[in-house]
Design an enzyme around this catalytic site. Sequence first.
Site, PDB file in Angstrom:
ATOM      1  CB  THR A   1      -0.908   0.027   1.246  1.00  8.84           C
ATOM      2  OG1 THR A   1      -0.059  -0.224   2.386  1.00  8.84           O
ATOM      3  CG2 THR A   1      -2.006  -1.021   1.169  1.00  8.84           C
TER       4      THR A   1
ATOM      5  CB  ALA B   1       5.435   5.827  -2.139  1.00 10.00           C
TER       6      ALA B   1
ATOM      7  CB  SER C   1      -3.507  -1.657   4.510  1.00 15.37           C
ATOM      8  OG  SER C   1      -2.863  -0.445   4.694  1.00 15.37           O
TER       9      SER C   1
ATOM     10  CB  CYS D   1      16.910   5.930  -4.789  1.00 11.82           C
ATOM     11  SG  CYS D   1      16.853   6.930  -3.289  1.00 11.82           S
TER      12      CYS D   1
ATOM     13  CB  SER E   1       8.653  11.076  -4.400  1.00  9.13           C
ATOM     14  OG  SER E   1       9.794  11.159  -5.224  1.00  9.13           O
ATOM     15  N   GLY E   2      11.186  10.658  -2.197  1.00  9.99           N
ATOM     16  CA  GLY E   2      12.065   9.725  -1.480  1.00  9.99           C
ATOM     17  C   GLY E   2      11.707   9.618  -0.013  1.00  9.99           C
TER      18      GLY E   2
ATOM     19  CE  LYS F   1      20.432   4.664   4.326  1.00 11.33           C
ATOM     20  NZ  LYS F   1      19.038   5.156   4.232  1.00 11.33           N
TER      21      LYS F   1
ATOM     22  CG  HIS G   1      16.726  11.032  -6.052  1.00 11.73           C
ATOM     23  ND1 HIS G   1      15.571  11.634  -5.613  1.00 11.73           N
ATOM     24  CD2 HIS G   1      17.029  10.092  -5.110  1.00 11.73           C
ATOM     25  CE1 HIS G   1      15.195  11.098  -4.453  1.00 11.73           C
ATOM     26  NE2 HIS G   1      16.046  10.156  -4.136  1.00 11.73           N
TER      27      HIS G   1
ATOM     28  CG  ASN H   1      12.829   9.470  -6.374  1.00 13.25           C
ATOM     29  OD1 ASN H   1      12.365  10.090  -7.339  1.00 13.25           O
ATOM     30  ND2 ASN H   1      12.276   9.520  -5.182  1.00 13.25           N
TER      31      ASN H   1
HETATM   32  P1  NAP Z   1       5.287   4.372   2.622  1.00 11.43           P
HETATM   33  O1  NAP Z   1       4.606   4.988   1.462  1.00 11.43           O
HETATM   34  O2  NAP Z   1       5.146   4.992   3.965  1.00 11.43           O
HETATM   35  O3  NAP Z   1       4.776   2.814   2.708  1.00 11.43           O
HETATM   36  C1  NAP Z   1       5.136   1.980   3.767  1.00 11.43           C
HETATM   37  C2  NAP Z   1       4.552   0.616   3.550  1.00 11.43           C
HETATM   38  O4  NAP Z   1       4.978  -0.234   4.621  1.00 11.43           O
HETATM   39  C3  NAP Z   1       3.021   0.602   3.556  1.00 11.43           C
HETATM   40  O5  NAP Z   1       2.549  -0.414   2.722  1.00 11.43           O
HETATM   41  C4  NAP Z   1       2.731   0.259   5.012  1.00 11.43           C
HETATM   42  O6  NAP Z   1       1.468  -0.349   5.202  1.00 11.43           O
HETATM   43  C5  NAP Z   1       3.824  -0.751   5.284  1.00 11.43           C
HETATM   44  N1  NAP Z   1       4.052  -0.841   6.712  1.00 11.43           N
HETATM   45  C6  NAP Z   1       4.435   0.140   7.554  1.00 11.43           C
HETATM   46  N2  NAP Z   1       4.465  -0.321   8.818  1.00 11.43           N
HETATM   47  C7  NAP Z   1       4.103  -1.619   8.758  1.00 11.43           C
HETATM   48  C8  NAP Z   1       3.920  -2.635   9.725  1.00 11.43           C
HETATM   49  N3  NAP Z   1       4.142  -2.426  11.018  1.00 11.43           N
HETATM   50  N4  NAP Z   1       3.532  -3.870   9.318  1.00 11.43           N
HETATM   51  C9  NAP Z   1       3.288  -4.089   8.006  1.00 11.43           C
HETATM   52  N5  NAP Z   1       3.431  -3.175   7.028  1.00 11.43           N
HETATM   53  C10 NAP Z   1       3.832  -1.957   7.414  1.00 11.43           C
HETATM   54  O7  NAP Z   1       6.836   4.243   2.376  1.00 11.43           O
HETATM   55  P2  NAP Z   1       7.623   4.077   0.985  1.00 11.43           P
HETATM   56  O8  NAP Z   1       8.012   5.436   0.513  1.00 11.43           O
HETATM   57  O9  NAP Z   1       6.867   3.162   0.102  1.00 11.43           O
HETATM   58  O10 NAP Z   1       8.953   3.347   1.491  1.00 11.43           O
HETATM   59  C11 NAP Z   1       8.893   2.079   2.098  1.00 11.43           C
HETATM   60  C12 NAP Z   1      10.300   1.577   2.369  1.00 11.43           C
HETATM   61  O11 NAP Z   1      10.946   1.325   1.127  1.00 11.43           O
HETATM   62  C13 NAP Z   1      11.217   2.584   3.094  1.00 11.43           C
HETATM   63  O12 NAP Z   1      11.048   2.537   4.492  1.00 11.43           O
HETATM   64  C14 NAP Z   1      12.581   2.141   2.662  1.00 11.43           C
HETATM   65  O13 NAP Z   1      13.051   1.112   3.483  1.00 11.43           O
HETATM   66  C15 NAP Z   1      12.330   1.613   1.263  1.00 11.43           C
HETATM   67  N6  NAP Z   1      12.701   2.635   0.256  1.00 11.43           N
HETATM   68  C16 NAP Z   1      13.826   2.417  -0.422  1.00 11.43           C
HETATM   69  C17 NAP Z   1      14.246   3.325  -1.346  1.00 11.43           C
HETATM   70  C18 NAP Z   1      15.541   3.090  -2.044  1.00 11.43           C
HETATM   71  O14 NAP Z   1      16.324   4.011  -2.093  1.00 11.43           O
HETATM   72  N7  NAP Z   1      15.780   1.907  -2.584  1.00 11.43           N
HETATM   73  C19 NAP Z   1      13.520   4.467  -1.607  1.00 11.43           C
HETATM   74  C20 NAP Z   1      12.347   4.687  -0.920  1.00 11.43           C
HETATM   75  C21 NAP Z   1      11.956   3.750   0.025  1.00 11.43           C
HETATM   76  P3  NAP Z   1       0.177   0.532   5.639  1.00 11.43           P
HETATM   77  O15 NAP Z   1      -0.261   1.254   4.407  1.00 11.43           O
HETATM   78  O16 NAP Z   1      -0.791  -0.504   6.081  1.00 11.43           O
HETATM   79  O17 NAP Z   1       0.632   1.452   6.702  1.00 11.43           O
HETATM   80  O1  3JN Z   2      15.361   9.948   0.878  1.00 14.53           O
HETATM   81  C1  3JN Z   2      15.433   9.404  -0.225  1.00 14.53           C
HETATM   82  O2  3JN Z   2      15.426  10.054  -1.279  1.00 14.53           O
HETATM   83  C2  3JN Z   2      15.567   7.915  -0.313  1.00 14.53           C
HETATM   84  C3  3JN Z   2      15.061   7.261   0.908  1.00 14.53           C
HETATM   85  C4  3JN Z   2      15.361   6.024   1.223  1.00 14.53           C
HETATM   86  C5  3JN Z   2      14.935   5.434   2.473  1.00 14.53           C
HETATM   87  C6  3JN Z   2      13.885   5.996   3.190  1.00 14.53           C
HETATM   88  C7  3JN Z   2      13.505   5.454   4.414  1.00 14.53           C
HETATM   89  C8  3JN Z   2      14.168   4.361   4.931  1.00 14.53           C
HETATM   90  C9  3JN Z   2      15.587   4.302   2.979  1.00 14.53           C
HETATM   91  C10 3JN Z   2      16.649   3.649   2.172  1.00 14.53           C
HETATM   92  O3  3JN Z   2      16.273   2.956   1.224  1.00 14.53           O
HETATM   93  O4  3JN Z   2      17.835   3.774   2.439  1.00 14.53           O
HETATM   94  C11 3JN Z   2      15.224   3.803   4.215  1.00 14.53           C
HETATM   95  C12 3JN Z   2      15.925   2.639   4.818  1.00 14.53           C
HETATM   96  O5  3JN Z   2      15.534   1.510   4.557  1.00 14.53           O
HETATM   97  O6  3JN Z   2      16.877   2.864   5.594  1.00 14.53           O
END
Ligand code: NAP
Ligand code: 3JN
EC number: 1.2.1.11
Length: 338
Positions: free
Chosen positions: A12, A14, A41, A131, A161-162, A215, A244, A317
């Site tokens: 659910t 981003a 959710s 990213c 959006s990150g 990172k 980005h 990103n």
């Molecule tokens: P987001 O929009 O806040 O979505 C978070 C997701 O995690 C939602 O589906 C949420 O479910 C679920 N969640 C949160 N707490 C939970 C729990 N206790 N149990 C089960 N599900 C849970 O965040 P996002 O922007 O998609 O980012 C999510 C993660 O992806 C980040 O924390 C990071 O680790 C990773 N990320 C990586 C990159 C990268 O650089 N590769 C970039 C962005 C994000 P609900 O909707 O039910 O709350």
């Molecule tokens: O800020 C950004 O543009 C990228 C964000 C990445 C991010 C956000 C929350 C938690 C991360 C990541 O992928 O490094 C995390 C995390 O898993 O530490």
Amino acid sequence: MKKYNVAIAGATGAVGGAMLDVLARKNFPINELRLLASERSVGKKLTFQGKEITVQLLSKDAFTDIDIALFSAGATRSLDFAPAAAAAGAVVIDNSSAYRMDPEIPLVVPEVNPHAIAQYTKRGIIANPNCSTIQMLVALKPIHDKVKIKRIVVSTYQAVSGTGAPAIEELKAQVLAYAKGDPLKSEVYPHQIAFNCLPHIDSFLDNGYTKEEMKMVNETRKIFEDDSIGVTATTVRVPVVYGHSEAVNIETEQKITAAEVKELLSTAAGVTLVDDPANNQYPMAIDCAGSFETLVGRIREDESIANGINLWVVSDNILKGAALNAVQIAEHYIEKYL
Ligand code: NAP
Ligand code: 3JN
């Protein structure tokens, strides 16, 4: 064609939403798609390829019969549930920072080090890099292979959006308030983000850098399998919604000209060269949103050193920086290992 059972933990969110989009755009061979999120959710319906799928609770027993589990529910959930998913027989592709620097877990950008996926057998988990690291290394890999990069100096211009959906809302609300002359509210970021740049992404460490900056340093060394490569980063949040941008300066062992870099990158996997300054053509964040490509331009020689190159690197990103890279890892995995 064989089809696979795929789970998305964090469906659910981003990144989870972008995973659904990428799986559909690539027509990934899916038998069952299981969507998992928090209690908030459960019961919600998401649409995938015209069909509604009900969101289930992310729990340790949610992974029975799953072949591939894509995780984007934050590092804590990855630490809590990824080992259970792997124990149930799934390969986990994790978008968080939880396992990236674990020596037993491969950290993969498919255009750069697809061979590392083979290490998945150790723990059943493959990590997706940050990213900012991903797009930089997609652009640098062909240059590194040709003339060996000794040092990278990078400054990022990262989209809100990150930080997730609330940050996008905060930027939009601040822009509207500014236009109306109303006071601006900052809740997601410590300062106003509209019409501003914040040299602060993730938390500060004792060495004065942020976690986001370190990172980029540590992940680059792991993915290039080269601890001697010097990397220094300044990561900055800018008032952009998607995409980005990065100013990247490299010093190489052997000389390479700007023309040679353009030639190399014109055929590089995942790269689109946008480099025609005479016609005002260069990569811009507004052009990369929704694209699977990493855009590279402003390629020029660094005239202050013997073997230096400057580049400007832009990518979506949420796609190449997260969801797309994860799905590409899944594609390599099913093609070579499943
Ligand atoms: P987001 O929009 O806040 O979505 C978070 C997701 O995690 C939602 O589906 C949420 O479910 C679920 N969640 C949160 N707490 C939970 C729990 N206790 N149990 C089960 N599900 C849970 O965040 P996002 O922007 O998609 O980012 C999510 C993660 O992806 C980040 O924390 C990071 O680790 C990773 N990320 C990586 C990159 C990268 O650089 N590769 C970039 C962005 C994000 P609900 O909707 O039910 O709350
Ligand atoms: O800020 C950004 O543009 C990228 C964000 C990445 C991010 C956000 C929350 C938690 C991360 C990541 O992928 O490094 C995390 C995390 O898993 O530490």
